[in-house]
Design a protein around this motif. Structure first.
Motif, short mmCIF file in Angstrom:
data_model
loop_
_atom_site.label_atom_id
_atom_site.label_comp_id
_atom_site.label_asym_id
_atom_site.label_seq_id
_atom_site.Cartn_x
_atom_site.Cartn_y
_atom_site.Cartn_z
N VAL A 74 15.06 12.60 38.76
CA VAL A 74 15.87 11.60 39.47
C VAL A 74 16.86 10.94 38.52
O VAL A 74 16.56 10.68 37.35
CB VAL A 74 14.96 10.54 40.14
CG1 VAL A 74 15.78 9.35 40.64
CG2 VAL A 74 14.19 11.18 41.30
N ASP A 75 18.04 10.65 39.04
CA ASP A 75 19.08 9.94 38.29
C ASP A 75 18.85 8.44 38.47
O ASP A 75 19.44 7.80 39.34
CB ASP A 75 20.46 10.35 38.84
CG ASP A 75 21.60 9.76 38.04
OD1 ASP A 75 21.40 9.46 36.85
OD2 ASP A 75 22.70 9.59 38.61
N TRP A 76 18.00 7.86 37.63
CA TRP A 76 17.59 6.47 37.79
C TRP A 76 18.73 5.51 37.48
O TRP A 76 19.56 5.76 36.60
CB TRP A 76 16.40 6.16 36.87
CG TRP A 76 15.21 7.04 37.12
CD1 TRP A 76 14.75 8.05 36.34
CD2 TRP A 76 14.36 6.99 38.27
NE1 TRP A 76 13.65 8.64 36.93
CE2 TRP A 76 13.38 8.01 38.11
CE3 TRP A 76 14.31 6.20 39.42
CZ2 TRP A 76 12.38 8.25 39.04
CZ3 TRP A 76 13.31 6.43 40.35
CH2 TRP A 76 12.36 7.44 40.15
N GLY A 77 18.79 4.43 38.21
CA GLY A 77 19.85 3.44 38.00
C GLY A 77 19.96 2.51 39.20
O GLY A 77 18.98 2.27 39.91
N LYS A 78 21.16 1.99 39.43
CA LYS A 78 21.37 1.03 40.51
C LYS A 78 21.17 1.67 41.89
O LYS A 78 20.74 1.00 42.83
CB LYS A 78 22.77 0.43 40.42
CG LYS A 78 22.98 -0.48 39.22
CD LYS A 78 24.39 -1.07 39.21
CE LYS A 78 24.58 -1.99 38.02
NZ LYS A 78 25.95 -2.56 37.99
N VAL A 79 21.51 2.96 42.02
CA VAL A 79 21.35 3.64 43.30
C VAL A 79 19.89 4.01 43.52
O VAL A 79 19.31 3.73 44.58
CB VAL A 79 22.23 4.90 43.38
CG1 VAL A 79 21.90 5.72 44.63
CG2 VAL A 79 23.72 4.51 43.40
N PRO A 401 19.55 11.56 44.98
CA PRO A 401 18.52 11.25 43.99
C PRO A 401 18.77 11.93 42.64
O PRO A 401 18.32 11.43 41.62
CB PRO A 401 17.24 11.80 44.63
CG PRO A 401 17.56 11.99 46.08
CD PRO A 401 19.01 12.31 46.12
N LEU A 402 19.48 13.07 42.63
CA LEU A 402 19.69 13.82 41.40
C LEU A 402 21.03 13.45 40.77
O LEU A 402 21.90 12.86 41.44
CB LEU A 402 19.66 15.33 41.69
CG LEU A 402 18.44 15.85 42.47
CD1 LEU A 402 18.55 17.36 42.68
CD2 LEU A 402 17.14 15.50 41.75
N PRO A 403 21.25 13.77 39.49
CA PRO A 403 22.54 13.48 38.86
C PRO A 403 23.69 14.18 39.59
O PRO A 403 23.52 15.31 40.07
CB PRO A 403 22.37 14.05 37.44
CG PRO A 403 20.90 14.05 37.20
CD PRO A 403 20.28 14.35 38.54
N PRO A 404 24.87 13.54 39.67
CA PRO A 404 26.01 14.15 40.37
C PRO A 404 26.38 15.53 39.83
O PRO A 404 26.87 16.39 40.56
CB PRO A 404 27.14 13.15 40.12
CG PRO A 404 26.47 11.85 39.89
CD PRO A 404 25.18 12.18 39.20
N SER A 405 26.13 15.76 38.54
CA SER A 405 26.49 17.05 37.94
C SER A 405 25.76 18.21 38.61
O SER A 405 26.30 19.33 38.68
CB SER A 405 26.14 17.05 36.44
OG SER A 405 24.77 16.76 36.23
N VAL A 406 24.56 17.98 39.12
CA VAL A 406 23.80 19.03 39.80
C VAL A 406 24.55 19.51 41.03
O VAL A 406 24.77 20.71 41.24
CB VAL A 406 22.40 18.53 40.20
CG1 VAL A 406 21.67 19.56 41.06
CG2 VAL A 406 21.59 18.18 38.96
N TYR A 407 25.00 18.56 41.86
CA TYR A 407 25.69 18.90 43.10
C TYR A 407 27.10 19.43 42.82
O TYR A 407 27.57 20.36 43.48
CB TYR A 407 25.76 17.68 44.02
CG TYR A 407 24.42 17.00 44.23
CD1 TYR A 407 23.49 17.53 45.12
CD2 TYR A 407 24.08 15.85 43.52
CE1 TYR A 407 22.25 16.92 45.30
CE2 TYR A 407 22.85 15.23 43.70
CZ TYR A 407 21.94 15.77 44.58
OH TYR A 407 20.72 15.17 44.76
N ALA A 408 27.77 18.83 41.83
CA ALA A 408 29.14 19.25 41.51
C ALA A 408 29.18 20.69 41.02
O ALA A 408 30.06 21.47 41.40
CB ALA A 408 29.74 18.31 40.47
#
Length: 529
Positions: A74-79, A401-408
Motif C-alpha cells: 500500500v502507498d501509505w499517506g494522507k490518502v 491503494p497502490l503507488p501511482p507508478s503501478v497503474y501508470a
C-alpha cells in the motif's frame, strides 16, 4: 487478538438474527424505504433520500488496515491512512453490535466485475433499506443459480447510525470508512452518503486486480457498432457519465472498469450520475433512466407534486441518482468490449486556460495521467464549496491503494501495445476563470469528442500551445474556431497569460513527487519559465 474465523462467525450470526432481510426485490425495498420513512416516492417512480450532514465522500476518514498483507504494497499517506488490526477489530465488533440492535438490516449479494474470470463476490449489509437498494442497483446482480452458490470474498458493513469516538476508536471523526484485505471486510459508519459503499469496493478492486495483471481504471467506457471502444478518464464532475451516455454508442459503464488481456469490462452493474441542472434536452439518457428502481440522493422534491427539481441545490451541489445499467436504452448487456482505440482524459479546468480538446503524444499522455489535473467541484467532498485546483494521480488518487507508478506503467504498456490515441478534453471554463468565464458548452464538447472518436483530427492542422505544449486542432465543423484556442476568447490577454503560467507552475510543483518518471515524460508537461 480476535482472529478472522471469529469475525466471519459474527457476520453469520448477524445474517441469522431476527429482522435480517436478504436479497429483497426492488419493489420490496422500495416499500421498506417508504414505510420506514427513509425516503419518498417521486412522480418519476424513483425514490428520494437525503443524507443529512454528509453529502459527499469523507476522504480524511478513510483507513486501510496495515498488516502483513498490506505493509509493503500500500502507498501509505494522507490518502491511505493506516489502522492497526487491533483497532479495526475493536471497531468491527462495535459495528456488528450496533447492527444487531437495529430492528431490521438488509443484505445484498452480488459481484464487482463483469468478467467472470476477475469478478469479486461481495455482500453488502446495510442499516438502511435505501442503501441496500443503492447497492443492488450499483453492483452486478446474480442470477438465481449464482445467488444459490454465492460466497462473498468481501463484505461491506454500512452502519450510518453508529458514530465513532475518535478518542477510543482510533478514527479522525465520528465518520469512518476502513477496510481490511486480510479479513475481507469494509466498515462504514457515521455517514449516510451512499457513495462511500460504491467507492470502497472500487478501492478494493484497485488493490486486487493488478495482482492479476488487470489495470483498474476510474473511467467510463462505451463502444460503437464496429466494436471500437473508448475510455473516458476523469474525477467526479468532469463529465464521465454525461459524455459516455451517447445515443450513438453502446454504454459499457460510467465510472469503473478493468482492462485485461482480453479487453475492457465494467466493474459495476449501474450508474451514479450527477443531477445538478439535469434536463431531458441536455442529457436525455440519464433523464429517462430516473424511473422506478432508481435512487435519487439529496435531490429536492416538490412536496405537493412529488416532482424532482434538478436546479435546486439547497441540499448540496452534489445531487446524485443511482440506477441500473438496463435503465439506459443502449447499454451493453454483457458490459464487456475489446481493447480501446481512443482514450479521453477529462478535466474541468476552473482557470479557463486549457484548450477544450488537444491530442497527446505518448509522453504527454503519461504526464497527464500521473498528474490527473482537474478542479475539484463543489459538493463532491466535505468542505469544498468553490472549485479548487487539484492533482489526483491516475484521475483517481482517493481510490488507489497502490503507488501511482503501478497503474501508470500498466497504462503506458497498454497504450504502446494497442497503439491507442489519447486526447485531453477540458469540460471546465472558457473565456475566463471561474466567476468570469463560462462553463464549456456541452454541445461543443460532445462534437469534439465525437470527432476524436471518429478520427476526424488525424489529418487536421494543429496549433501547439506555447505554454502547455498541447497540440490543438485549428478547426472543426460545428464548433466556433475561437474557442479551440483558449487565449482567443479571453478579453484580457494579459490575465490569460498570467493564469496560464500560474497553472503551469502548479503542474511543475506537483510533478516533483514523481521522481521515478522517465525524463521524456517529465519534459512532456508545460514549458518552464
Amino acid at each position: 487478538m480476535i482472529h478472522a474465523k471469529s469475525d466471519r462467525s459474527s457476520i453469520e450470526e448477524l445474517l441469522e438474527a431476527d429482522g435480517t432481510q436478504i436479497q429483497l426485490s426492488v419493489p420490496a425495498l422500495t416499500k421498506k424505504i417508504i414505510n420506514r420513512n427513509e425516503g419518498t416516492l417521486t412522480d418519476t417512480g424513483a425514490v428520494q433520500a437525503e443524507t443529512g450532514a454528509y453529502t459527499g465522500r469523507s476522504p480524511h476518514d478513510k483507513f486501510i488496515v496495515k498488516d502483513e498483507e498490506t505493509f509493503e504494497r500500500v502507498d501509505w499517506g494522507k490518502v491511505n491512512q493506516p489502522m492497526t488490526e487491533e483497532t479495526f477489530l475493536h471497531l468491527y465488533h462495535k459495528v456488528i453490535n450496533h447492527l444487531k440492535q437495529t430492528d431490521e438490516r438488509f443484505v445484498f449479494k452480488g459481484y464487482a466485475g463483469a468478467d467472470e474470470k476477475y469478478r469479486l463476490p461481495i455482500r453488502v449489509i446495510t442499516e438502511y433499506a435505501w442503501h441496500n437498494l443503492f447497492a443492488r442497483q450499483m453492483f452486478i446482480r446474480p442470477d438465481e443459480e449464482e445467488e444459490n452458490s454465492h460466497e462473498a470474498s468481501f463484505t461491506v458493513l454500512s452502519a450510518p447510525g453508529f458514530q465513532a469516538d475518535p478518542e477510543t476508536d482510533g478514527t479522525n471523526s465520528e465518520v469512518f470508512v476502513t477496510m481490511s484485505f486480510k479479513h475481507g471486510i469494509v466498515l462504514i459508519g457515521g455517514t449516510q452518503y451512499a457513495g462511500e459503499i460504491k467507492k470502497s469496493i472500487f478501492s478494493v478492486m484497485n488493490y486486487l486486480l493488478p495482482k492479476q495483471d488487470v489495470l483498474p481504471m476510474h473511467c467510463s467506457a462505451n463502444v460503437n457498432e464496429d466494436g471500437e471502444t473508448a475510455l473516458f478518464f476523469g474525477l467526479s464532475g468532469t463529465g464521465k457519465t454525461t459524455l459516455s451516455a451517447d445515443p450513438s454508442r453502446a454504454l459499457i459503464g460510467d465510472d469503473e472498469h478493468g482492462w485485461s488481456d482480453k479487453g475492457v469490462f465494467n466493474m459495476e452493474g449501474g450508474c451514479y450520475a450527477k443531477c445538478k441542472d439535469l434536463s431531458a434536452e441536455s442529457e436525455p439518457d440519464i433523464y429517462k433512466a430516473i424511473r422506478f428502481g432508481a435512487v435519487l440522493e439529496n435531490v429536492a422534491v416538490n412536496p405537493r407534486t412529488g416532482t424532482p427539481d434538478y436546479e435546486d441545490t439547497s441540499l448540496t451541489e452534489n445531487t446524485r441518482v443511482a440506477y441500473p445499467l438496463d435503465h439506459i436504452d443502449n447499454a451493453l448487456e454483457e458490459s464487456k468490449a475489446g481493447h480501446p482505440e481512443t482514450i479521453i482524459f477529462l478535466t474541468a479546468d476552473a482557470t479557463g486556460v486549457l484548450p477544450p480538446i488537444s491530442k497527446l503524444t505518448k509522453e504527454q499522455a503519461m504526464y497527464h495521467f500521473l498528474s490527473g489535473y482537474t478542479s475539484k467541484l463543489a459538493g463532491t467532498e466535505r468542505g469544498v464549496t468553490t472549485p479548487q485546483a487539484t492533482f489526483s494521480s491516475c484521475f483517481g488518487a482517493p481510490f488507489l491503494p497502490l503507488p501511482p507508478s503501478v497503474y501508470a506503467k500498466m497504462l503506458g504498456d497498454k497504450i504502446d501495445e494497442f497503439n491507442t490515441d489519447v486526447y485531453l478534453v477540458n469540460t471546465g471554463w472558457s473565456g475566463g476563470a471561474y466567476g468570469t468565464g463560462k462553463r464549456m458548452n456541452l454541445f461543443y464538447t460532445r462534437r469534439m469528442v465525437h470527432a476524436a472518436l471518429n478520427g476526424e483530427f488525424n489529418n487536421t492542422d494543429m496549433y501547439q500551445d506555447p505554454v502547455f505544449g498541447l497540440n490543438i486542432p485549428l478547426q472543426l465543423e460545428g464548433v466556433p474556431e475561437d474557442i479551440l484556442i483558449p487565449r482567443n476568447v479571453w478579453e484580457d490577454k494579459d490575465a490569460y497569460d498570467r493564469h496560464a503560467m500560474e497553472l503551469a507552475n502548479k503542474f511543475h510543483e506537483n510533478f516533483k513527487k514523481f521522481t521515478y518518471a522517465d525524463e521524456s515524460i517529465a519534459n512532456a508537461g508545460p514549458v518552464k519559465h
